[in-house]
Design a protein around this motif. Structure first.
Motif, PDB file in Angstrom:
ATOM      1  N   VAL A 171       0.843  -1.198   0.000  1.00 45.07           N
ATOM      2  CA  VAL A 171       0.000   0.000   0.000  1.00 45.07           C
ATOM      3  C   VAL A 171       0.874   1.243   0.000  1.00 45.07           C
ATOM      4  N   ARG A 172       1.928   1.220   0.850  1.00 41.33           N
ATOM      5  CA  ARG A 172       2.842   2.365   0.924  1.00 41.33           C
ATOM      6  C   ARG A 172       3.485   2.637  -0.431  1.00 41.33           C
ATOM      7  N   MET A 173       3.928   1.563  -1.112  1.00 41.12           N
ATOM      8  CA  MET A 173       4.549   1.739  -2.425  1.00 41.12           C
ATOM      9  C   MET A 173       3.583   2.372  -3.415  1.00 41.12           C
ATOM     10  N   ALA A 207       8.788  16.100 -10.120  1.00 41.12           N
ATOM     11  CA  ALA A 207       7.493  15.435 -10.295  1.00 41.12           C
ATOM     12  C   ALA A 207       7.335  14.876 -11.700  1.00 41.12           C
ATOM     13  N   PHE A 208       7.887  15.574 -12.680  1.00 38.67           N
ATOM     14  CA  PHE A 208       7.788  15.101 -14.058  1.00 38.67           C
ATOM     15  C   PHE A 208       8.884  14.100 -14.414  1.00 38.67           C
ATOM     16  N   TYR A 209      10.053  14.239 -13.765  1.00 35.04           N
ATOM     17  CA  TYR A 209      11.210  13.437 -14.178  1.00 35.04           C
ATOM     18  C   TYR A 209      11.323  12.108 -13.418  1.00 35.04           C
ATOM     19  N   LEU A 210      11.210  12.157 -12.111  1.00 33.56           N
ATOM     20  CA  LEU A 210      11.516  10.972 -11.296  1.00 33.56           C
ATOM     21  C   LEU A 210      10.649   9.746 -11.588  1.00 33.56           C
ATOM     22  N   PRO A 211       9.291   9.866 -11.692  1.00 37.85           N
ATOM     23  CA  PRO A 211       8.491   8.646 -11.921  1.00 37.85           C
ATOM     24  C   PRO A 211       8.887   7.901 -13.182  1.00 37.85           C
ATOM     25  N   ALA A 212       9.278   8.610 -14.222  1.00 34.82           N
ATOM     26  CA  ALA A 212       9.629   7.960 -15.490  1.00 34.82           C
ATOM     27  C   ALA A 212      11.013   7.337 -15.458  1.00 34.82           C
ATOM     28  N   HIS A 213      11.852   7.740 -14.504  1.00 38.30           N
ATOM     29  CA  HIS A 213      13.228   7.251 -14.473  1.00 38.30           C
ATOM     30  C   HIS A 213      13.558   6.538 -13.164  1.00 38.30           C
ATOM     31  N   THR A 214      12.527   6.070 -12.478  1.00 36.11           N
ATOM     32  CA  THR A 214      12.738   5.363 -11.218  1.00 36.11           C
ATOM     33  C   THR A 214      12.051   4.009 -11.298  1.00 36.11           C
ATOM     34  N   GLY A 215      12.789   2.948 -10.965  1.00 34.74           N
ATOM     35  CA  GLY A 215      12.228   1.596 -11.022  1.00 34.74           C
ATOM     36  C   GLY A 215      11.285   1.326  -9.869  1.00 34.74           C
ATOM     37  N   SER A 216      10.595   0.140  -9.973  1.00 33.29           N
ATOM     38  CA  SER A 216       9.621  -0.222  -8.943  1.00 33.29           C
ATOM     39  C   SER A 216      10.292  -0.459  -7.588  1.00 33.29           C
ATOM     40  N   GLY A 217      11.588  -0.762  -7.603  1.00 32.51           N
ATOM     41  CA  GLY A 217      12.276  -1.009  -6.330  1.00 32.51           C
ATOM     42  C   GLY A 217      12.815   0.246  -5.674  1.00 32.51           C
ATOM     43  N   ASP A 218      12.663   1.401  -6.303  1.00 30.66           N
ATOM     44  CA  ASP A 218      13.211   2.652  -5.776  1.00 30.66           C
ATOM     45  C   ASP A 218      12.121   3.562  -5.211  1.00 30.66           C
ATOM     46  N   VAL A 219      11.115   2.958  -4.595  1.00 33.33           N
ATOM     47  CA  VAL A 219      10.006   3.745  -4.049  1.00 33.33           C
ATOM     48  C   VAL A 219      10.499   4.654  -2.921  1.00 33.33           C
ATOM     49  N   ARG A 220      11.421   4.135  -2.122  1.00 30.39           N
ATOM     50  CA  ARG A 220      11.935   4.943  -1.011  1.00 30.39           C
ATOM     51  C   ARG A 220      12.625   6.193  -1.518  1.00 30.39           C
ATOM     52  N   LYS A 221      13.328   6.087  -2.638  1.00 33.10           N
ATOM     53  CA  LYS A 221      13.998   7.248  -3.225  1.00 33.10           C
ATOM     54  C   LYS A 221      12.967   8.303  -3.629  1.00 33.10           C
ATOM     55  N   LEU A 222      11.852   7.832  -4.231  1.00 30.86           N
ATOM     56  CA  LEU A 222      10.777   8.750  -4.604  1.00 30.86           C
ATOM     57  C   LEU A 222      10.210   9.441  -3.377  1.00 30.86           C
ATOM     58  N   GLU A 223      10.024   8.658  -2.313  1.00 30.18           N
ATOM     59  CA  GLU A 223       9.418   9.204  -1.100  1.00 30.18           C
ATOM     60  C   GLU A 223      10.319  10.269  -0.469  1.00 30.18           C
ATOM     61  N   ILE A 224      11.604   9.985  -0.377  1.00 31.71           N
ATOM     62  CA  ILE A 224      12.537  10.941   0.226  1.00 31.71           C
ATOM     63  C   ILE A 224      12.613  12.223  -0.602  1.00 31.71           C
TER      64      ILE A 224
END
Length: 640
Positions: free
Chosen positions: A14-16, A70-87
């Motif tokens: 859910v968090r992811m 907001a425009f760049y990170l989701p397209a260049h971040t894998g499913s395992g890098d959710v913590r990076k997105l959150e930080i």
């Protein structure tokens, strides 16, 4: 403990998902950031204070950085890098909220015009409250942003003092638990919705797997095969070939009939296990239905197909031990290859089906490749078989009745039931076209039962001295429950068993079958009569007449109207007639078309006659009219 682990796993998923929702609407984030940056720039310009210009510049820089991320990170971040997105989101969100709160507090402490203060305080509080709804998927971030916006304003209120400012600080303090409650409730609803969606998706996936799996063998079923074929064709390289093997277990029905369906299912499961253990893991293996299996695999050439077919037959023919029983199975296999025999799944299946049909027609227990030359004939026969099954359901078949006449009196003694098929598109199909197909395919059993039931209903309306003759196929007689089916037809039609004559050919008795003997004994016991049909065309052994309870012999039409009719055929008819008279049997001459033929067979000793001279086969209502006319003529003769 397992429940806790399951809950934690759900929370992580859910968090992811909710972290990714923070980035789902970058446009709204951009609008909010632009609004804050513009408002702070206006406040700095109107206030003219250096600190405000610095804070406005900082807010603009943070806003630009946030929008870019907001425009760049989701397209260049894998499913395992959710913590990076959150930080990344937390840093930007908290920085923006703090600077925005500081801008509002600064306008208050600098005692700028009321309009400027109102602009920034309203902007900051509106942002803090609105962000709680937008970022409710991550309550820590949402409430953290609200706190960072409100705290500077609260401190400014306390520093300014005064009743109004103190009350504003108190209101802002009360705003925190109120918005916390709302945000946490929204988060709870979101979490439960996501969990329910996951459960629904898992259930749907499981249902999809079950819908594509055969419950008996664990292999793919027909739907699973169709799905696998589509995927195999999509993934097939341009130059690769695909082999399709359609397998039919020979005489599997006997296993079900003799040992029961549970044993039959165990046999199917064992064969499915052997196929799965023998073939590579990537191959598609399906139970197509009944006792048929389909294998789809990549092959190099037809020689590779031959090896696979031989391997499959070896596995199937290997004895199966079940509860002390040793079962030996055999299989017919039809093989088709893509692209040679078809360009798509439907064409490939059709080609393999035709090849299987040829393999079975050639004697079973063999593998047969599809050949274009078999298409025309086999397609025609397969069409007839399929359409015949539908014809039984759609009432396209009709029963016609041909009279068998007493040669002395001219009165009708029996009607022979003959099936007619009036196809809605092809017109009338002759029995010679569909009866052999029905016998080869096994449809003759259902067809024969239907003919008996329909004819018995019609015969029940005739005078009691008129009997009904029905032809039986050896396959129908050997089918399980054949005698029960005929007795049921008689009972439902309320027809006296003694009025039914079953016509059988001598080929039925070439082997001393206990099934046939039981069939004849059961029906003879209740009064059903038996007639030996087409006498003179086969072995014509007198042993049949001696060993079986025939009450009637039908002399084949070749002795009456064939090219070799003459003194010898006449002598044969006389001899058979004399024998029949001695044994208290009646003799029927078939194929009578002229008065000369009628006189000849009557003089030779035949008692009954059948043929176009008397009448063609007619529908049931015309048969009833013939009987009514005969009855009327008989009464008129007696009274006249």
């Amino acid at each position: 403990m397992p429940h806790r682990e399951g809950t934690d796993a759900l929370s992580d998923r859910v968090r992811m998902l909710l972290v990714r929702t923070l980035y789902t609407q970058p446009t709204s984030l951009a609008i909010g950031a632009a609004n804050g940056a513009i408002s702070s720039a206006v406040a700095a310009f109107l206030g003219g204070e250096r600190l405000l210009f610095i804070l406005a510049a900082a807010l603009t820089a943070v806003a630009i950085a946030r929008v870019a991320m907001a425009f760049y990170l989701p397209a260049h971040t894998g499913s395992g890098d959710v913590r990076k997105l959150e930080i990344a989101y937390e840093v930007g969100a908290f920085a923006y909220s703090l600077v925005l709160g500081l801008v509002a507090a600064a306008t208050m402490l600098m005692e700028l015009p009321v309009g400027i203060e109102l602009l920034m305080v309203a902007n900051a509080l509106g942002y803090g409250i609105g962000i709680c709804a937008r970022n409710a998927g991550r309550p820590v971030i949402a409430l953290g942003q609200l706190l960072l916006v409100v705290l500077p304003i609260m401190l400014a209120c306390i520093m300014l003092g005064g009743l109004a400012m103190v009350l504003l600080a108190v209101n802002l303090l009360l705003l925190l638990p109120a918005m916390s409650s709302i945000t946490l409730n929204v988060f709870k609803v979101l979490r439960e919705s996501i969990a329910e969606a996951e459960r629904s998706q898992a259930l749907a996936e499981r249902m999809q797997v079950l819908a594509r799996t055969d419950v008996v063998t664990g292999l793919a079923n027909r739907a699973g095969l169709n799905h696998a074929l589509v995927e195999a064709l999509v993934d097939l390289p341009a130059e690769a070939a695909l082999g399709l093997f359609w397998i039919d277990l020979d005489r599997f029905k006997e296993v079900n009939d003799l040992l029961g369906h549970q044993t039959g299912d165990r046999v199917l499961a064992e064969i499915g296990r052997r196929l799965r253990a023998t073939l590579p893991a990537g191959d598609t293996i399906a139970r197509f239905g009944g006792d048929e299996f389909v294998i789809c695999t990549r092959v190099a050439d037809k020689h590779a197909c031959e090896k696979i077919a031989a391997l499959v037959q070896d596995e199937i023919t290997r004895p199966i031990g079940l509860d002390g029983e040793r079962l030996e199975m055999q299989a017919s296999i039809g093989i088709a290859c893509l692209p040679d025999d078809g360009k798509d799944a439907d064409a490939l299946m059709k080609a393999a089906d035709l090849a299987l049909y040829r393999a079975k027609a050639n004697g079973k227990n063999q593998a047969c490749f599809f050949d274009a030359t078999m298409t025309r004939e086999l397609v025609r026969r397969r069409e007839i078989e399929a359409e015949l099954r539908l014809a039984l359901q759609r009432d396209e078949l009709s029963i016609f009745f041909q009279p068998i006449v007493d040669l002395e009196t001219g009165r009708i003694r029996t009607f022979e039931a003959l099936v007619r098929w009036f196809h809605p598109e092809k017109g009338e199909l002759k029995p010679d076209e569909f009866i052999p197909v029905a016998e080869e395919s096994g449809v003759i059993v259902a067809l024969g039962n239907w003919i008996t039931a329909q004819a018995a209903r019609a015969a029940a309306q005739w005078p009691a001295d008129v009997t009904l003759a029905v032809n039986l196929s050896p396959l129908q007689i050997k089918a399980p429950g054949a005698a029960v089916g005929i007795l049921k037809a008689l009972k439902e039609a309320q027809l006296d068993p003694a009025r039914l004559e079953l016509e059988v050919t001598e080929s039925l008795f070439l082997e001393d079958s206990p099934v046939v003997r039981s069939f004849v004994e059961v029906l003879s016991k209740v009064g059903v009569q038996f007639a030996l049909d087409d006498f003179g065309t086969g072995y014509s052994s007198l042993a049949y007449i001696h060993n079986w309870p025939f009450s009637k012999i039908k002399v084949d039409r070749s002795f009456v109207s064939g090219p070799h009719v003459g003194r010898k055929s006449d002598a044969i008819i006389r001899a058979v007639s004399q024998m029949a008279a001695t044994l208290d049997m009646t003799i029927v001459a078939e194929g009578l078309e002229t008065i000369e033929q009628v006189q000849a067979v009557r003089d030779a000793g035949c008692t009954l006659g059948q043929g176009f001279y008397f009448s063609r086969a007619v529908p049931d209502y015309l048969a009833a009219m013939l009987l009514a006319q005969e009855h009327h003529t008989h009464i008129k003769t007696q009274t006249g």
